[in-house]
Each structure stands twice: as C-alpha cells, then as structure tokens.
Design a protein around this motif. Structure first.
Motif, mmCIF file in Angstrom:
data_model
loop_
_atom_site.group_PDB
_atom_site.id
_atom_site.type_symbol
_atom_site.label_atom_id
_atom_site.label_comp_id
_atom_site.label_asym_id
_atom_site.label_seq_id
_atom_site.Cartn_x
_atom_site.Cartn_y
_atom_site.Cartn_z
ATOM 1 N N ALA A 320 0.876 -1.220 -0.068
ATOM 2 C CA ALA A 320 -0.160 0.023 -0.071
ATOM 3 C C ALA A 320 0.720 1.311 0.034
ATOM 4 O O ALA A 320 0.566 2.459 -0.509
ATOM 5 N N LEU A 321 1.999 1.138 0.558
ATOM 6 C CA LEU A 321 3.030 2.404 0.466
ATOM 7 C C LEU A 321 3.727 2.677 -0.778
ATOM 8 O O LEU A 321 4.558 3.513 -0.766
ATOM 9 N N GLY A 322 3.360 1.586 -1.706
ATOM 10 C CA GLY A 322 3.956 1.939 -3.133
ATOM 11 C C GLY A 322 5.284 1.104 -3.488
ATOM 12 O O GLY A 322 6.163 1.177 -4.215
ATOM 13 N N PHE A 323 5.488 0.013 -2.555
ATOM 14 C CA PHE A 323 6.522 -0.889 -2.630
ATOM 15 C C PHE A 323 5.969 -2.265 -3.657
ATOM 16 O O PHE A 323 5.091 -2.702 -3.319
ATOM 17 N N GLU A 324 6.792 -2.750 -4.576
ATOM 18 C CA GLU A 324 6.395 -3.843 -5.013
ATOM 19 C C GLU A 324 7.310 -4.960 -4.745
ATOM 20 O O GLU A 324 8.575 -4.945 -4.545
ATOM 21 N N VAL A 325 6.823 -5.873 -4.045
ATOM 22 C CA VAL A 325 7.775 -7.141 -3.304
ATOM 23 C C VAL A 325 7.794 -8.392 -3.959
ATOM 24 O O VAL A 325 6.843 -8.973 -4.257
ATOM 25 N N THR A 326 9.011 -8.632 -4.430
ATOM 26 C CA THR A 326 9.240 -10.145 -4.604
ATOM 27 C C THR A 326 10.169 -10.940 -3.646
ATOM 28 O O THR A 326 10.795 -10.466 -3.212
ATOM 29 N N HIS A 327 9.635 -12.071 -3.632
ATOM 30 C CA HIS A 327 10.021 -12.904 -2.639
ATOM 31 C C HIS A 327 11.045 -13.926 -3.418
ATOM 32 O O HIS A 327 10.832 -14.621 -4.279
ATOM 33 N N VAL A 328 12.363 -13.745 -3.054
ATOM 34 C CA VAL A 328 13.476 -14.429 -3.685
ATOM 35 C C VAL A 328 14.122 -15.231 -2.639
ATOM 36 O O VAL A 328 13.894 -15.095 -1.493
ATOM 37 N N TYR A 329 14.848 -16.437 -2.987
ATOM 38 C CA TYR A 329 15.329 -17.283 -2.371
ATOM 39 C C TYR A 329 16.933 -17.689 -2.673
ATOM 40 O O TYR A 329 17.113 -17.959 -4.083
ATOM 41 N N GLY A 330 17.730 -17.928 -1.832
ATOM 42 C CA GLY A 330 18.870 -18.483 -2.320
ATOM 43 C C GLY A 330 19.714 -18.633 -1.079
ATOM 44 O O GLY A 330 19.171 -18.510 0.146
ATOM 45 N N LEU A 331 20.995 -18.998 -0.934
ATOM 46 C CA LEU A 331 21.820 -18.996 0.204
ATOM 47 C C LEU A 331 23.258 -18.416 -0.047
ATOM 48 O O LEU A 331 23.630 -18.376 -1.302
ATOM 49 N N THR A 332 24.012 -18.273 0.746
ATOM 50 C CA THR A 332 25.545 -17.659 0.430
ATOM 51 C C THR A 332 25.933 -18.764 -0.552
ATOM 52 O O THR A 332 26.889 -18.523 -1.366
ATOM 53 N N GLU A 333 25.812 -20.005 -0.525
ATOM 54 C CA GLU A 333 26.374 -20.994 -1.342
ATOM 55 C C GLU A 333 25.746 -20.966 -2.784
ATOM 56 O O GLU A 333 26.323 -21.786 -3.775
ATOM 57 N N THR A 334 24.780 -19.995 -3.066
ATOM 58 C CA THR A 334 24.052 -19.818 -4.425
ATOM 59 C C THR A 334 24.382 -18.496 -4.756
ATOM 60 O O THR A 334 23.776 -17.844 -5.508
ATOM 61 N N ALA A 411 31.779 -32.097 -1.041
ATOM 62 C CA ALA A 411 31.374 -33.348 -1.756
ATOM 63 C C ALA A 411 29.971 -33.736 -1.203
ATOM 64 O O ALA A 411 28.889 -34.098 -1.724
ATOM 65 N N GLU A 412 29.997 -33.519 0.279
ATOM 66 C CA GLU A 412 28.631 -33.886 0.695
ATOM 67 C C GLU A 412 27.505 -33.084 0.217
ATOM 68 O O GLU A 412 26.330 -33.415 -0.088
ATOM 69 N N ALA A 413 27.838 -31.457 0.255
ATOM 70 C CA ALA A 413 26.744 -30.683 -0.389
ATOM 71 C C ALA A 413 26.540 -30.916 -1.737
ATOM 72 O O ALA A 413 25.341 -30.597 -1.905
ATOM 73 N N PHE A 414 27.357 -31.368 -2.635
ATOM 74 C CA PHE A 414 26.939 -31.521 -4.066
ATOM 75 C C PHE A 414 26.589 -33.134 -4.199
ATOM 76 O O PHE A 414 26.426 -33.614 -5.514
ATOM 77 N N ALA A 415 26.327 -34.188 -3.114
ATOM 78 C CA ALA A 415 26.423 -35.412 -3.321
ATOM 79 C C ALA A 415 25.233 -35.944 -4.680
ATOM 80 O O ALA A 415 25.403 -36.697 -5.445
ATOM 81 N N PRO A 416 24.049 -35.279 -4.603
ATOM 82 C CA PRO A 416 23.051 -35.664 -5.477
ATOM 83 C C PRO A 416 23.075 -35.100 -6.971
ATOM 84 O O PRO A 416 22.265 -35.377 -7.730
ATOM 85 N N GLY A 417 24.096 -34.430 -7.220
ATOM 86 C CA GLY A 417 24.148 -33.535 -8.546
ATOM 87 C C GLY A 417 23.502 -32.059 -8.209
ATOM 88 O O GLY A 417 23.553 -31.523 -9.210
ATOM 89 N N TYR A 418 22.993 -31.769 -7.144
ATOM 90 C CA TYR A 418 22.502 -30.399 -6.802
ATOM 91 C C TYR A 418 23.205 -30.164 -5.686
ATOM 92 O O TYR A 418 23.736 -30.751 -4.837
ATOM 93 N N PHE A 419 23.055 -28.921 -5.312
ATOM 94 C CA PHE A 419 23.427 -28.354 -4.048
ATOM 95 C C PHE A 419 22.157 -28.387 -2.981
ATOM 96 O O PHE A 419 21.151 -28.039 -3.455
#
Lengths: 541, 541
Positions: A320-334, A411-419
């Motif tokens: 209502a104050l004139g801001f358009e909010v987009t919710h984004v997601y990520g981590l330091t690792e990305t 290696a653990e963080a990347f184990a399945p081919g994803y972070f």
C-alpha cells in the motif's frame, strides 16, 4: 555432442572468447557511461570514470604491497564506498575478496583471517578495534591493515594503521587490471555459519558471479539506469551481487552505513531509488516508521525480500506504501538469490492471507539456473503433490565452487548432483516450491544466520548444563531470535540471566539467546531432540 | 590468476556448472511459463508447453531418422513456426542447424548443402522446387527432405516428400534433449557471402548464442513478456537470436511469412508487438504505407535497425509514428547485433540531420562484448580523433567460432586478436565509432549482403566483357542495388538488357545488377579499380 565433422580452426581465441567476470561490467561502464554517477554516499558522488580510476589505484596499490594473484584480501566494513571499491579493486589485482561480517565475535574473525590466510585487511575505523583484537588472536601471520575512516558519519580515523586514501595514492589510476585467464578462477570468499560451529568459506567463481549479474535484471524487471539502494550487507553473498551488476546497467548504487527507516525513505525520495533488497525486517521497519521519518514518492520501488516469506500483514501494508515485493530465495552457497516467486497474472487480485500464501512460494529459477528440485533421501525428486517433503536442491551456474579447504563438506553438499540447501520443502503441481522448514535449524535473526549448533556448543560448556537445544523464537523486531531450552545437571543451578551472560561473553550479540527455558527436553525414541516441539513452546514463550 | 592456495574440491561438477546454451531458455520456459503463448502465426497459437513438446518430437524424430550429434540439419524456410521450432529441435538432438537463405540461386544452395554436409533438409513448400533443383546439382549425398506446407497462407503441400507434421508424429514429446557437454560445441552454421564468390560457413557456439540472448534485453530495455515481431529472417544470424531469447523472458514471437506494412501494423495493433528488428527499408515501408494499411496503436514500439544508419528523413518520420529507433551493428560473424548507438540524455532534443548524425554512430558494446576498436593496418587502435580511418574490430563472447572448413579465412579474420569486420570507420573522442565505408564493397540490398566480387565473377564470363566492377547504387525500395560498370572487349558488343539477363540466369534476383554502365573504368596507378569513383556515378545514374 555438437562437434562438427571438421572443427579445424574453430577453437577459442582472443577475438571470440573472453573469460566471464563481473569486472568486465566496470571496464565497460567506464567507457560507455564515464560521467554517470556510479556511487552515492551522503554528499559524495563518484562517477564511473572516477570509480574505475580509484579501483585501478586500489588494485595497483595492493600489488605494490605484495599481494599476488590467488591471495586473499579481507574487508571488515559496512556498505560504504570503499567496500564497493574493494569488490572490483581486490579481484582486479587477481586477489580473492573475503568480506567479513562486521557483527562477528573476535574469535570467529580470527578464525576466518587464519583460515582464509588474508594478506591484507581493509577495515572501517568503527570495526578496527574488532579487527585488531582478532589479529592478536590469530595463529598465522597478521595481515597488513588498511584503515578506512568515515568522519562525516561520526567515525574518525584512529590513525595507527595505513590510511585508505593514502594507500590509494600509492596506486596507479591507469593500472592494467589482472583479469582472469579462466572464468573458473576464484573471485571471492564468503564465510557462512551453517550447521557446524566453525564457519565454512564459500568460494565464488568469476563465471558464477557474472552470470548472476546477467540473470538478475530479467527477474527484477530492470532496464538501464536503475538506482539501487544497497541494503543487503556486502559481506553477505557480496550484497547479492548488486554492486557487481550495477555498472552493466549504468546504474547508481546508493551506499548506506546504517539502515534506518529514515535513511531508506530519504534515499527513495532524494536519490530516486528504484530497487533494493532486504529481509522482511526491513519492510517492517518501513511500515512502522514514525510519520516524520517518512517521505512521499510517486514512483514504483521494486523490493526483493529474502530470508523468510513476507507475512500477510507486512505484505499488505508495504504494498500500500508503493513498494512491489518479490520474494526471492537463495543461500550464501548460491551467490545469493537464484529462485523467485514469479507473480502470475491470475494471482493479481488475491489479497491478505491468500496473497501471502502465494508470495511465500518459491523455486522459479533465474535464467542462469536449472529447474529447482525437491529431493528425497536418495536424491530423487519427490512427487509434485504439494505435500511430500524433501530437501530443496539447487543446480546451475550460480552455485558456489565449494567450501574452501573443506572438500569433504563440499562433496556432501553436492552429492546428488544438486547443491543440498538444507531447507525442507514441497513441490507444488504448478512447479513452485514451498519452504516447509529449515532442516538444519538455522535461526535467521535480523537477516543473519545463527547456527543453533554453535550456540548449543557454547552453552554446553557451562558447568550446570546437561543438555540444551536452541531454536528460533519469533520476534517482532528481528524476525527470529535464539531461544535456548536447557536441562540442568542434577543438583546444579543456573538461572536465565546467568546463562545469557555466559553465552554473551563467547558469542556475537545476535547469536546470544534472548530467552532460556528450563526443563526436560522432548526426544524421539532414538534420542534425537524434537526441535519442532520446542519451536511451538518458543513461539508461545 | 585467481587460483587460491588450495583449490581442492573446488572443481566443476553437475551442481555448479552447466554448459551455457540458449536451449536452456525453452526448457525453463516450459516449466515457468507453460501456458503462455510462445508463437503466434495468423490464427495459430502455440503455448510454451506445446512448443517444448513439438521441439522434443522434432529432436526425437531426427534421431530416429539417423541424425547423430554434430551432423548438420538444414532448413529452407521463411519465418514460420516450423523454422522457429528447428532452432530448438535441431540442436536438441545434438545436431547443428544450417538455415539457408531462401533467396539464393540453385547453385549456391547446392554448394551450401554439399559444403555443410546436410543430412536432412526441412523445406517450406514454396521453396521446395529450389531445394530439389539444388539437391539434383549436389556432388555429395542428397539429404532426407521434410516438406512444410502452409496451406492457410496459400502454399499447399506438393506431397512428394515426408510431411513435417507426419515427421513430428514419429517423435516422442518426452524425448530427453541432447544438451551440449561443452558450451563451445557448435550450435548453428550460417553461410554468408562476404567478399569472395563462395559463401563462407559461419559457425556459432552454444556459449556465444546464450550470451547474446542475455545481453540483448539490457540494450533493448526489455523486461518480462515482450511481444517480438520476427522480421529479420531466421536464416540471417538466426534472426538476431530473438527466437532463442524470447523464452527466457516468457515472450511471444509473432511469425510473419511476408513482411508487408499491413502485416507489421496489424501485428502491432492486434498482437501488441513491443519490439522488432529490421533494416531501414522496413522503416521506409512503414512510413510510406497507404493510409488504409496503417493501424493506430498507443504503446511505444522499440525498433532495432541495422545494415545501414537510418537516414534523417526516415528517422524523423518513423519516430513521429510512435517507434523508438536504436541503430545496432554487427555481422553474421558476430551472431548479429553486438554494438549499438546508445542514446545519450544530452542528445534528446536534437532534431533532423543533427539527430541522424548521432543515430548513425555506433560501437557501444553489448554487455557480453569487449570494447570495440578501430584498427590500423598493424592491428593497433587508431587515435580517437573522429578522423583517422581504420578497420572496425570486434572482440568478445558473441564472435563466431570461425568459418567451417576454412581455417585460413578464420585465421585472417582473427589476426589482430579482434574479428576484422571489413568495415572502415573512425573512433570519436567520446568512444563512439562511425562506419565510414564498407571496405569489402559489400552491397546491402533489401537487408541481404551481395558480394560485388561474386557478381563481377559472373559478368566476366560473358564473352563480350573485358573488365567490370559492381558497386552499390542507392535505391528507394531496396536501400541499395548492384550497379555494374563494364568495359567491353574491343569490337565486341552487348547491351544492358543482355548482360542483366545473362547475370539473372546465374544469380539470385537480388544479386542481379539493376543497371549496367559501359565505358572505361577508372583505375589507380597500380591498376586497382577506383570503386569510390564509380559509386559517385552510380548514385547519379
């Protein structure tokens, strides 16, 4: 594979292959937008021509001071122009930028300086005492310290170290930047707490950072000449890379030492800020600002929010104050934000909780990312039924190289081919994700990650403590604060104030529990503490 | 180089490194924008979900037909949906897309099919006779021919080849795309005339195409959901990559078989076209359209124009109609547009010739390109004085891999570490370039490159011709047309009509001279024909 029958003469050469690096954006901006304002800080205005020259001086001075490619240069600064300059000047001499969180405790800063092996530390005068105490605790060689005073903001120089401007004066404004020969070279080093007590050093490549800067304008509906208020600390995922991106767009970055409602409103009204990122706590601050700190503005301001989904009440009031909010997601690792809640046209009339429920969704990948996934324990995608929980996996060109000097954790963080994000979620049939829980129990306080394991580790050192568990307690100001549940040893005694003081001596303020609850901890049959039960109690405490 | 002291575990892996390819945009769009319209062609509407499925069928059917990665699949089509589908479906089976210019003559098409070694040729029914004649002239093996009829547009199928829809029906809509394992793999093959008679095959990498699609929205002020009218032929630099870029932005591509003023105005008014590219001839067509072919529209339409700077008269009239014109520059060898005339704020009030003079400038690099250069004969930059001529050199990640099976020409083109454009220009003090002349005497007729050397070569075969030179003659409709200057052999006779007819039998219509002037040719002391003198005569002829 698309290799043709005859690829003779079709290899890479100087004309057709240039390693990707965000440094190229400032080189180009100095050519294309030399007179446009690049950095704004109070009355200070820095044009792209000047920015490039100061960055060149910094790189040159670092070389003269003995820094060689691949070595680490650390900073301990708020979001002041010198911190932005370090984002270009440090890698422009081939070094790796290690921005250290100014809110950390002495021991952790010392650990980071030792682990990263910093050769130089550029510190704001306000944080110089912290820097010097940490250096005194280091095991390895002390770095050269450069001091950045900020007298206009009430932070005069202490005068015992090399002054930043004097240091720049030793550099050559026409210095030839040492650009990467391979875009996989390391650009920066960001320590994150995560789940263990010891912070892990996340390493970014030039390639990953460049590609995030290319994908962000698409998500953020950004065209040329944005005005970006730099609220996310540059020591957090390098401020979501907005400082590296801005020159590509001829944008202006407004620096801000202390993020207050007044400072944000003033920047919007006076500098015409069009975009900024911030945790929901920043949105709450703007909503709850007293009338005399608010300023009128008539342009749309696009806000990225991350760290937690924006609550319904926050959302309706901030929009209502004139801001358009987009919710984004990520981590330091990305590298920061890599997925978003892309707002669908058919949702446009939703209000209140229904709107917030959609805004809480996640997972639409930025253009440099592959589709997100929710993975079961075997690393296979869960059904897209909106119910089956799994761990959110992220994959793509804005995922870190890995953890510095920690190949096992990498290696653990990347184990399945994803972070593996450590965040639990569900996959909706429409392809959106929803974050259900933080698998690793991280507490996010004022936008800062707090490792519950680290806090628990400290409390466990108290002679009276038998067992403890730390969980997030909702907090109006900070979003969440740590709340400790403690079982005392038989016959031992300790009260809340004593344990909080004990923790405070050993931890940064934001990591210190704000409440302590005594009693037997609920456990599973295998002895694992049921934190989800404790969260319910903490929420009501 | 920014390699840290210990890079153990920091290598590339599935989670953090994905080869760049424009194919990823359609994979993502099918996830993120499945129900949005991707392609529009008359009454046909294709959603991203359907687009992805049809492309998967095409890739699958090509594999079943025996196409293996690295082999060439050619097309001979106007800008119809099947041509767009080929841009994804051909590389999605690992093959290399060779879009052939539909206006070429039989011998040149045969040469291209032989030189590229096409295994399959997908041809629109209108151009099927050309295809079959060319195949009959081939030296190598004939490709499998797939026919794409277009009965709604008055182009019924001829029925003697495999029908495109029947071919797609043999494919699997869930086919797993064969994506590049190395982003340097070859994506497409585009033959250009250039300066020699034989066309050269320009090879693009997946990386180069991806990076152009990331840089273009920045230049074109493009946010999500643009509506792009595809005017540049997809057989020219793959239509400036707009079809590859559109899915990244959830954009709609409006296909257009025949570019007429009515078709363009209708697309703007009915489909809400926001962006299109076109040679100045397209702008002239819109300006000169009869009143009953025009349509009203109230949104800004952003137009890229290339091939020649827009003349002052064209510019003032087209801008008054609601179009914003950006002059871009590039060549087949640079994937299309890679530099632009970025419009500076202080130029905004310029009008007429002063405005056109600025619009004619060039050289502001897109974000994936390095700064442009004007090079002297030693490959060194000329002074930025706006006067010293040199050859324009381009360098960056949207420069071709090289010429297929022509390493000598590749090495020459890349000799100074830049791609030598063959265009002469000057470098202004403000960093902008200006193209002074086409060093290689290419004639640009209706947006098509015509090699003067090729036309001269044909005329030299006429028994009466002693010597000839072909230069550009300004033309209201086509921009330029070839004009031949001929010295006849002593005692021999030939008139203009005879020579034009002779050339027409051996050349595409657009390459055929529209005028022939007889007489002795002006030459330098070393015997080189002074084409600049002939251009003056041609301009007045």
């Amino acid at each position: 594979m698309g290799w043709m029958a005859d690829e003779t003469g079709l290899g890479k050469c100087a004309a057709n292959y240039v390693p990707l690096t965000p440094l190229s954006h400032l080189v180009r901006a100095a050519e294309v937008f030399p007179e446009r304002e690049a950095l704004v800080y109070g009355a200070q205005r820095t044009s792209y021509r000047e920015y490039h020259a100061r960055v060149s001086r910094l790189a040159s001075a670092l070389v003269t001071a003995g820094v060689t490619p691949g070595e680490v240069v650390a900073t301990l600064m708020p979001n002041i122009p010198a911190q932005a300059e370090a984002h270009f000047g440090v890698p422009a001499c081939g070094a790796v930028l290690n921005t250290i969180n100014t809110r950390l405790d002495v021991a952790t800063v010392a650990y980071i300086l030792d682990h990263g092996g910093a050769k130089v530390l550029i510190a704001d005068s306000q944080f110089l005492p912290l820097a010097m105490e940490a250096i005194a605790e280091m095991e390895g060689d002390a770095p050269l310290v450069i001091e950045v005073p900020d007298p206009e903001e009430g932070v005069p120089g202490l005068g015992e170290q090399v002054d930043y401007e004097d240091f720049l004066a030793t550099g050559d404004p026409d210095f030839d930047w040492i650009l990467p020969e391979d875009e996989w070279e390391s650009l920066s080093l960001n320590y994150t707490s995560g789940t263990t007590g010891k912070p892990k050093g996340v390493v970014y490549s030039h390639r990953g950072a460049y590609l995030l800067t290319m994908g962000t304008p698409v998500s953020w509906r950004m065209t040329l000449f944005p005005v970006i208020l730099q609220i996310p600390p540059l020591f957090h995922c390098n401020g979501w890379h907005h400082v590296w991106m801005a020159p590509m767009l001829g944008g202006r970055v407004v620096c801000c030492r202390n993020v207050t409602a007044k400072a944000v409103y003033d920047a919007i009204a006076d500098e015409g800020v069009t975009h900024f990122g911030g945790a929901p706590i920043v949105l709450n601050m703007l909503i709850n600002a007293p009338e005399d700190e608010r300023r009128a503005f008539d342009h749309l301001v696009r806000v990225y929010t991350a760290g937690a989904p924006p609550p319904a009440a926050t959302l309706s009031r901030i929009e209502a104050l004139g801001f358009e909010v987009t919710h984004v997601y990520g981590l330091t690792e990305t590298h920061g934000h890599v997925t978003e809640c892309l707002w669908q046209e058919e949702w446009k009339d939703l209000q209140g909780d229904a709107r917030a429920a959609k805004k809480a969704r996640q997972g639409v990948p930025y253009p440099m990312m592959e589709p997100s996934a929710v993975l079961d324990r075997d690393g296979k995608p869960v059904p897209r039924d909106g119910e089956t929980q799994g761990e959110i996996g992220l994959r793509g060109n804005a995922v870190m190289k890995g953890y510095y000097r920690n190949p096992k954790a990498t290696a653990e963080a990347f184990a399945p081919g994803y972070f593996l994000s450590g965040d639990l979620g569900v996959h909706h049939p429409d392809g959106y994700l929803q974050i259900a829980d933080r698998a690793k129990d991280i507490i996010i306080s004022g936008g800062e990650n707090v490792s519950s394991v680290e806090v628990e580790g400290v409390l466990m050192h108290h002679p009276a403590v038998l067992l403890c568990a730390v969980v997030a307690k909702p907090d109006d100001k900070w979003g969440e604060v740590p709340c400790a549940f403690v079982e005392l040893k038989a016959g031992a005694e300790a009260d809340e104030a004593e344990l909080i003081a004990f923790a405070r001596e050993r931890l940064a303020g934001f990591k210190t529990p704000k409440a302590v609850v005594f009693g037997e901890l609920p456990k599973t049959s295998t002895g694992k503490i049921q934190k989800f039960e404790l969260r319910k109690v903490a929420a009501g405490a």
